[in-house]
Design a protein around this motif. Structure first.
Motif: not given
Length: 368
Positions: A52, A75, A98, A112, A116
């Protein structure tokens, strides 16, 4: 009058203090703009390598953005471990993209996506993106200090030009859980050290199964009826080389009809009508005022697109990726009980699909 001046001074001091306090708060935050997911092999710490970026707000920092990575099992686990590697407080509300590597996405990204969607801090405009090769390599190749904004603007531009499907995370999740269609996502890669949009990524449920070129992605959008204005470069084989046509269209409409006998599906017909202009033609002896030439070009484009549509459907059926939503049209033509009877995993592969095009040329540029 004096009291009014005092009030003005007091309120000014309050606003200054609040502003200073807000600046201190911002400087303590690590605002994630993008998360990249690659497979982590032979690690006891997790099965995913998460990378990230964090824009730096402090004046003392020489670098305007910091990139860090960690190995994790989920995550949220990744966010916790990333936070341990920086002095800033991790905040994920600014995530725009993403990015999943092909290898990672091939194993499924459902975990994932659900994480989210459950996270109330993350907005609805997050995009699902697939990367050729390692997802983290995309961050390294971006020539700017704001990788999240760069990726977001690049994808938005290509989507606005109807080169790739527009797909935020909620559209992706909706199609992933719909038994009538499979999701698609933008595909990016690196060419000559630069990040480029390569086309569309195909999915079966939540697993990445294949990809389309930009030209194939445009054709997919045309057949789905999602295009307002775009262009096509059409190459017609000749005895020596190709005749190249540059066709721009400002209107298109797709109609899909299910032909059936009782509950038996005989065929699905897709007809795409397009209105546009021919801006370039490498063919010789073209008379712009000739209706014969105009009809000839229209037939050439019709035939080319029909042949390409056949090839595209073969790709989709081979990958078992119903990105056209054919099963959805079939389902909507039946009752719930009828749909449950014929619904099966390979239904899309069994349905004959016929695609036709009708192209109308409004003008031929300055030749008109």
């Amino acid at each position: 009058m004096r009291n009014l001046k005092r009030l003005v001074i007091v309120f000014s001091l309050v606003f200054l203090l609040v502003g200073c306090n807000d600046q201190k708060i911002i400087e303590t935050l690590g605002l994630m703009s993008v998360m990249c997911f690659d497979k982590a092999t032979d690690s006891v710490e997790g099965n995913m390598l998460v990378t990230s970026t964090f824009p730096s707000i402090t004046e003392e920092s020489n670098r305007k953005e910091t990139t860090i990575d960690t190995i994790a099992f989920s995550k949220k686990d990744a966010e916790r471990k990333l936070a341990a590697k920086t002095e800033q407080e991790i905040v994920n509300g600014q995530i725009r993209s993403l990015i999943f590597s092909e290898d990672f996405a091939a194993d499924g990204i459902n975990q994932i996506i659900h994480s989210v969607e459950r996270d109330q801090e993350i907005g609805s405009q997050v995009k699902v993106v697939i990367s050729e090769g390692e997802a983290s390599a995309i961050l390294e190749a971006i020539p700017t200090e704001s990788t999240g904004n760069y990726v977001d603007k690049m994808l938005r531009k290509e989507s606005d030009q109807f080169n790739i499907p527009y797909l935020d995370i909620h559209y992706f999740s909706r199609d992933m859980h719909d038994d009538g269609i499979e999701p698609v996502a933008p595909l990016v890669g690196i060419e000559d050290g630069e990040v480029v949009v390569k086309g569309a990524a195909l999915f079966r449920d939540d697993r990445y199964v294949g990809k389309l070129t930009i030209q194939e992605s445009k054709l997919l959008l045309l057949m789905r009826g999602k295009v307002k204005k775009s262009d096509l470069v059409i190459k017609i084989p000749q005895e020596t080389g190709y005749r190249t046509l540059y066709f721009t269209y400002n209107h298109s409409k797709a109609e899909t009809k299910v032909k059936k006998k009782g509950t038996e599906i005989e065929q699905v017909d897709i007809h795409v009508s397009m209105v546009g202009s021919l801006l370039e033609d490498t063919g010789t002896k073209i008379n712009g005022n000739s209706s014969t030439d105009n009809n000839e070009v229209q037939k050439l484009i019709d035939g080319y697109l029909s042949n390409e549509a056949v090839r595209l459907i073969e790709i989709l059926k081979e990958k078992k990726a119903d990105s056209l939503g054919i099963k959805g049209y079939v389902r909507n033509s039946l009752t719930y009980q009828e749909w449950k009877k014929i619904k099966e995993e390979d239904l899309f592969q069994k349905i004959p699909i016929n695609v036709t095009f009708s192209v109308i040329l409004q003008n031929k540029g300055m030749l008109e």
